[in-house]
Design an enzyme around this catalytic site. Structure first.
Site, mmCIF file in Angstrom:
data_model
loop_
_atom_site.group_PDB
_atom_site.id
_atom_site.type_symbol
_atom_site.label_atom_id
_atom_site.label_comp_id
_atom_site.label_asym_id
_atom_site.label_seq_id
_atom_site.Cartn_x
_atom_site.Cartn_y
_atom_site.Cartn_z
ATOM 1 C CG ASN A 83 -2.310 0.599 0.817
ATOM 2 O OD1 ASN A 83 -2.384 1.570 0.074
ATOM 3 N ND2 ASN A 83 -3.375 0.036 1.352
ATOM 4 C CG HIS A 113 24.621 4.046 10.006
ATOM 5 N ND1 HIS A 113 25.142 4.035 8.742
ATOM 6 C CD2 HIS A 113 23.317 4.388 9.865
ATOM 7 C CE1 HIS A 113 24.209 4.369 7.869
ATOM 8 N NE2 HIS A 113 23.083 4.565 8.523
ATOM 9 N N GLY A 148 -0.028 -1.425 9.236
ATOM 10 C CA GLY A 148 0.387 -0.057 8.910
ATOM 11 C C GLY A 148 1.360 0.536 9.912
ATOM 12 C CB ALA A 166 -1.040 -1.231 13.052
ATOM 13 C CE LYS A 186 9.508 -8.312 24.068
ATOM 14 N NZ LYS A 186 9.666 -8.086 25.437
ATOM 15 N NE ARG A 189 -4.341 -14.458 18.419
ATOM 16 C CZ ARG A 189 -5.000 -14.817 17.321
ATOM 17 N NH1 ARG A 189 -5.009 -16.071 16.938
ATOM 18 N NH2 ARG A 189 -5.649 -13.933 16.611
#
Length: 192
Positions: A83, A113, A148, A166, A186, A189
Protein backbone atom coordinates in the site's frame (compact mmCIF):
# COMPACT_ATOMS: atom_id res chain seq x y z
CA UNK A 1 36.05 -6.41 -3.63
CA UNK A 2 33.87 -3.55 -4.89
CA UNK A 3 31.81 -1.40 -2.52
CA UNK A 4 28.68 -3.00 -4.02
CA UNK A 5 30.02 -6.49 -3.25
CA UNK A 6 30.86 -5.39 0.30
CA UNK A 7 27.36 -3.95 0.70
CA UNK A 8 25.64 -7.11 -0.49
CA UNK A 9 27.83 -9.39 1.65
CA UNK A 10 27.04 -7.52 4.89
CA UNK A 11 30.50 -5.96 5.20
CA UNK A 12 31.20 -2.34 5.99
CA UNK A 13 31.06 -0.23 2.81
CA UNK A 14 31.40 3.36 1.62
CA UNK A 15 27.95 4.59 0.51
CA UNK A 16 29.50 7.55 -1.35
CA UNK A 17 31.17 5.20 -3.85
CA UNK A 18 30.57 6.41 -7.42
CA UNK A 19 29.12 3.08 -8.66
CA UNK A 20 26.68 2.96 -5.72
CA UNK A 21 25.64 6.59 -6.20
CA UNK A 22 24.91 5.94 -9.89
CA UNK A 23 22.77 2.87 -9.10
CA UNK A 24 20.89 4.70 -6.37
CA UNK A 25 20.34 7.81 -8.51
CA UNK A 26 18.98 5.71 -11.37
CA UNK A 27 16.52 4.01 -9.01
CA UNK A 28 15.42 7.28 -7.42
CA UNK A 29 14.79 8.82 -10.84
CA UNK A 30 12.74 5.79 -11.95
CA UNK A 31 10.75 5.70 -8.72
CA UNK A 32 9.99 9.43 -9.01
CA UNK A 33 8.58 8.75 -12.50
CA UNK A 34 6.65 5.73 -11.18
CA UNK A 35 5.08 7.83 -8.43
CA UNK A 36 3.77 10.26 -11.08
CA UNK A 37 2.07 7.63 -13.27
CA UNK A 38 -1.74 7.88 -13.05
CA UNK A 39 -3.06 5.18 -10.72
CA UNK A 40 -5.37 3.74 -13.38
CA UNK A 41 -2.49 3.18 -15.85
CA UNK A 42 -1.64 -0.27 -14.51
CA UNK A 43 0.21 -1.37 -17.65
CA UNK A 44 2.73 1.48 -17.43
CA UNK A 45 3.04 1.03 -13.67
CA UNK A 46 3.84 -2.67 -14.18
CA UNK A 47 6.43 -1.81 -16.85
CA UNK A 48 8.16 0.54 -14.40
CA UNK A 49 8.13 -2.01 -11.60
CA UNK A 50 9.97 -4.44 -13.88
CA UNK A 51 12.62 -1.74 -14.51
CA UNK A 52 12.93 -0.77 -10.83
CA UNK A 53 12.73 -4.05 -8.92
CA UNK A 54 15.13 -6.98 -9.05
CA UNK A 55 12.19 -9.38 -9.35
CA UNK A 56 8.48 -8.73 -9.57
CA UNK A 57 6.15 -11.70 -10.04
CA UNK A 58 2.69 -11.53 -11.62
CA UNK A 59 -0.23 -9.69 -10.06
CA UNK A 60 1.86 -7.43 -7.78
CA UNK A 61 0.37 -4.05 -6.89
CA UNK A 62 2.36 -1.23 -5.34
CA UNK A 63 0.33 1.89 -4.57
CA UNK A 64 2.03 5.25 -4.95
CA UNK A 65 3.96 6.87 -3.50
CA UNK A 66 6.61 4.21 -3.00
CA UNK A 67 10.28 4.82 -2.17
CA UNK A 68 13.42 2.71 -2.64
CA UNK A 69 17.17 3.11 -2.31
CA UNK A 70 18.32 0.84 -5.17
CA UNK A 71 15.18 -1.07 -6.14
CA UNK A 72 17.21 -3.79 -7.83
CA UNK A 73 17.74 -5.55 -4.49
CA UNK A 74 13.99 -6.06 -3.97
CA UNK A 75 12.13 -9.27 -4.90
CA UNK A 76 8.35 -9.49 -4.60
CA UNK A 77 6.31 -12.68 -5.00
CA UNK A 78 3.05 -13.05 -6.89
CA UNK A 79 -0.25 -11.60 -5.66
CA UNK A 80 1.45 -9.27 -3.20
CA UNK A 81 0.04 -5.85 -2.37
CA UNK A 82 2.08 -2.96 -1.03
CA UNK A 83 0.00 0.00 0.00
CA UNK A 84 0.89 3.67 -0.27
CA UNK A 85 3.80 5.53 1.32
CA UNK A 86 6.04 2.53 1.95
CA UNK A 87 9.82 2.93 2.03
CA UNK A 88 12.13 -0.01 1.29
CA UNK A 89 15.79 0.93 1.87
CA UNK A 90 17.31 -1.96 -0.02
CA UNK A 91 21.03 -1.61 0.53
CA UNK A 92 20.85 -5.37 0.85
CA UNK A 93 18.20 -7.82 -0.33
CA UNK A 94 14.56 -7.40 0.59
CA UNK A 95 12.68 -10.57 -0.32
CA UNK A 96 8.91 -10.60 0.00
CA UNK A 97 7.04 -13.86 -0.56
CA UNK A 98 3.77 -14.60 -2.30
CA UNK A 99 0.38 -13.24 -1.18
CA UNK A 100 1.95 -10.63 1.09
CA UNK A 101 -0.17 -7.71 2.27
CA UNK A 102 1.87 -4.70 3.35
CA UNK A 103 -0.18 -1.84 4.77
CA UNK A 104 0.53 1.91 4.33
CA UNK A 105 3.60 3.58 5.83
CA UNK A 106 5.61 0.39 6.33
CA UNK A 107 9.38 0.94 6.42
CA UNK A 108 11.90 -1.83 5.72
CA UNK A 109 15.51 -0.96 6.51
CA UNK A 110 18.53 -3.08 5.64
CA UNK A 111 21.31 -0.60 6.48
CA UNK A 112 22.80 0.16 9.89
CA UNK A 113 25.68 2.19 11.34
CA UNK A 114 28.12 1.83 14.26
CA UNK A 115 26.73 2.62 17.70
CA UNK A 116 30.02 4.19 18.83
CA UNK A 117 30.32 7.76 17.62
CA UNK A 118 34.08 7.39 17.19
CA UNK A 119 33.50 4.61 14.62
CA UNK A 120 30.67 6.22 12.67
CA UNK A 121 32.73 8.23 10.15
CA UNK A 122 35.87 7.30 8.20
CA UNK A 123 37.96 8.89 5.49
CA UNK A 124 37.59 7.36 2.04
CA UNK A 125 40.31 6.86 -0.55
CA UNK A 126 39.53 10.33 -1.89
CA UNK A 127 40.15 11.86 1.56
CA UNK A 128 36.49 12.73 2.15
CA UNK A 129 34.70 11.46 5.22
CA UNK A 130 31.76 9.09 4.85
CA UNK A 131 29.19 7.50 7.13
CA UNK A 132 30.27 3.92 7.86
CA UNK A 133 27.47 1.61 6.75
CA UNK A 134 26.75 -2.12 6.65
CA UNK A 135 23.57 -3.91 5.58
CA UNK A 136 21.77 -7.19 6.24
CA UNK A 137 18.91 -8.71 4.22
CA UNK A 138 15.26 -8.74 5.26
CA UNK A 139 13.01 -11.64 4.32
CA UNK A 140 9.23 -11.73 4.57
CA UNK A 141 7.58 -15.11 3.97
CA UNK A 142 4.46 -16.13 2.08
CA UNK A 143 0.96 -15.13 3.24
CA UNK A 144 2.21 -12.42 5.59
CA UNK A 145 0.22 -9.35 6.60
CA UNK A 146 2.30 -6.40 7.88
CA UNK A 147 0.20 -3.78 9.66
CA UNK A 148 0.39 -0.06 8.91
CA UNK A 149 3.28 2.01 10.21
CA UNK A 150 5.43 -1.01 11.00
CA UNK A 151 9.23 -0.71 10.89
CA UNK A 152 11.30 -3.80 10.04
CA UNK A 153 15.02 -3.63 10.91
CA UNK A 154 18.08 -5.15 9.21
CA UNK A 155 18.57 -8.92 9.34
CA UNK A 156 14.97 -9.72 10.29
CA UNK A 157 13.08 -12.71 8.87
CA UNK A 158 9.30 -12.80 9.17
CA UNK A 159 8.11 -16.37 8.69
CA UNK A 160 5.26 -17.69 6.55
CA UNK A 161 1.63 -17.06 7.53
CA UNK A 162 2.44 -14.30 10.04
CA UNK A 163 0.52 -11.21 11.06
CA UNK A 164 2.52 -8.23 12.36
CA UNK A 165 0.37 -5.69 14.21
CA UNK A 166 0.25 -2.04 13.18
CA UNK A 167 3.04 0.31 14.34
CA UNK A 168 5.27 -2.56 15.44
CA UNK A 169 9.06 -2.26 15.45
CA UNK A 170 10.38 -5.64 14.35
CA UNK A 171 13.91 -5.99 15.75
CA UNK A 172 14.16 -9.82 15.78
CA UNK A 173 12.99 -12.60 13.50
CA UNK A 174 9.42 -13.89 13.86
CA UNK A 175 8.73 -17.66 13.40
CA UNK A 176 6.15 -19.10 10.99
CA UNK A 177 2.44 -18.96 11.89
CA UNK A 178 2.78 -16.18 14.47
CA UNK A 179 0.77 -13.13 15.43
CA UNK A 180 3.19 -10.52 16.75
CA UNK A 181 3.08 -6.85 17.64
CA UNK A 182 4.62 -4.13 19.78
CA UNK A 183 7.81 -2.16 20.24
CA UNK A 184 9.84 -4.27 20.26
CA UNK A 185 7.65 -6.70 18.30
CA UNK A 186 6.96 -9.95 20.16
CA UNK A 187 4.96 -13.09 19.36
CA UNK A 188 1.66 -13.01 21.24
CA UNK A 189 0.12 -16.19 19.86
CA UNK A 190 0.34 -18.80 17.14
CA UNK A 191 -1.85 -18.16 14.11
CA UNK A 192 -3.74 -21.46 13.68
Amino acid sequence: MSEFEKMMSGKEYNPTDEELRKKSSKAKNLIREYNNIPAENTNLRNEYLKKILGKCEKNVRINQPFFVDYGSNIEIGKNSIINMNCTFLDTNRIIIGENAVIAPDVKIYTAFHPIKVSERFKKGENGKEYLVTAALPVTIGDNVWIGGGTIILPGVKVGNNCVIGARSVVTKSIPDNSVAFGNPCKVVRKNC
